[in-house]
Design an enzyme around this catalytic site. Structure first.
Site, PDB file in Angstrom:
ATOM      1  N   ASN A   1      -9.852  -4.712  -6.377  1.00  0.00           N
ATOM      2  CA  ASN A   1      -9.195  -3.632  -7.132  1.00  0.00           C
ATOM      3  C   ASN A   1      -9.853  -3.347  -8.484  1.00  0.00           C
ATOM      4  O   ASN A   1      -9.588  -2.316  -9.110  1.00  0.00           O
ATOM      5  CB  ASN A   1      -7.701  -3.929  -7.349  1.00  0.00           C
ATOM      6  CG  ASN A   1      -6.851  -3.745  -6.096  1.00  0.00           C
ATOM      7  OD1 ASN A   1      -5.819  -4.383  -5.941  1.00  0.00           O
ATOM      8  ND2 ASN A   1      -7.273  -2.867  -5.194  1.00  0.00           N
TER       9      ASN A   1
ATOM     10  N   ASP B   1       0.800  -1.223   0.000  1.00  0.00           N
ATOM     11  CA  ASP B   1       0.000   0.000   0.000  1.00  0.00           C
ATOM     12  C   ASP B   1       0.827   1.265   0.000  1.00  0.00           C
ATOM     13  O   ASP B   1       1.885   1.314   0.618  1.00  0.00           O
ATOM     14  CB  ASP B   1      -0.850   0.038   1.272  1.00  0.00           C
ATOM     15  CG  ASP B   1      -2.179  -0.589   1.035  1.00  0.00           C
ATOM     16  OD1 ASP B   1      -2.912  -0.069   0.192  1.00  0.00           O
ATOM     17  OD2 ASP B   1      -2.452  -1.612   1.687  1.00  0.00           O
TER      18      ASP B   1
END
Ligand code: FPP
Length: 214
Positions: free
Chosen positions: A50, A2
Site C-alpha cells: 500500500n 476492500d
C-alpha cells in the site's frame, strides 16, 4: 477490507471518505464479532504494497488508524479485548509506533477476544522473517516457523472473508490460510455490516472441513 475507494467513487466523494466509512465498518463489525463470541478477528488495514499509493492517501490512512486507536482504546481496555498487531509496524512513523506501543501495553493483561490489525503487513515478508528466526534457533520445521509467525499464540484461521468482488488473497495470511474456509463477497467494505458477518458465519457453519482427509 476492500472497496472503500469504489464506495466513495460511486458517491462522487473523495477516497478518504470511503476509508472513513471503512473505519465505521471496522467498529461495528468488530463489536459484532465480539458479541457473536468470535475468539479473534483480524483486519488487513495496510499492506507492504500500500506504500505505492499516493502520499495523501497513505497519510489519510495513517491518520485514521491513529484516530481509531486514540478513540477506541478505552473500549478495548474496558471490554477485555486483546489487541495484536501483525506486520512491520515498528517501521511506521514514530508517533504511530508510540501510540501502538501504549495501546499494546494497556491491553497486555486482557484475556478476552483478540482484535488483530495487520499493519505494514505482507504474508511473504512474515514467513521469511519467521523462517529466518526459526533457522537461527535450530531446525526449520512447520512448528518452528509457526512459533515465529506474527500470529503466534492466536487461534488458527478458520474463515477468511474478502469483500468487494476481488477473488485473491493479495499476500494476506498465506501460511495461516492453508485450511481456512474462504468467502468472497461483492459487498464493498464500508457496506459490510454485522448482518453480513452473521450470514458469513452461517455459511461457514455449513461447510464440511476435511483438512485433506475424507
Ligand atoms: C482497501 O480499499 C482498503 C484499504 C487499503 C485500507 C483499509 C483501512 C481502513 C478501513 C482504515 C483503518 C483501519 C483500521 C483497522 C481502523 P481500497 O482503497 O483498495 O478500495 P478500492 O478497492 O475500492 O479501490
Amino acid at each position: 477490507m476492500d472497496g472503500n475507494g469504489r464506495w466513495a467513487k460511486k458517491r462522487h466523494l473523495p477516497r478518504a471518505v470511503g476509508h472513513q466509512r471503512g473505519v465505521e465498518a471496522v467498529r461495528s463489525v468488530s463489536r459484532a464479532a465480539r458479541a457473536m463470541g468470535l475468539e479473534a478477528l483480524t483486519l488487513y488495514a495496510f499492506s507492504t504494497e500500500n506504500w505505492s499509493r499516493p502520499e495523501d492517501e497513505v497519510s489519510a490512512l495513517m491518520g485514521l488508524l491513529k484516530h481509531f486507536i486514540q478513540s477506541d482504546l478505552a473500549e478495548f481496555v474496558r471490554d477485555n479485548v486483546r489487541l495484536r498487531i501483525l506486520g512491520e509496524w515498528r517501521a511506521l512513523a514514530p508517533d504511530l509506533v508510540a501510540l501502538i506501543e501504549d495501546a499494546l501495553e494497556q491491553t497486555a493483561a486482557n484475556t478476552g477476544p483478540a482484535l488483530v490489525v495487520a499493519l505494514n503487513y505482507g504474508a511473504q515478508d512474515e514467513i521469511a522473517r519467521a523462517a529466518t528466526k526459526a533457522a537461527a534457533k535450530g531446525a526449520v520445521t512447520i512448528g518452528s516457523i509457526e512459533a515465529e509467525l506474527d500470529t503466534a499464540g492466536l487461534p488458527p484461521l478458520d474463515l477468511l472473508i474478502r469483500t468487494s468482488g476481488e477473488v485473491r488473497l493479495s499476500n494476506f495470511l498465506l501460511w495461516q490460510a492453508a485450511y481456512a474456509e474462504m468467502i468472497f463477497t461483492d459487498v464493498l467494505w464500508p457496506d459490510f455490516s454485522p448482518a453480513h458477518l452473521h450470514d458469513a458465519l452461517a455459511e461457514f457453519a455449513e461447510r464440511e472441513r476435511r483438512y485433506g482427509g475424507r
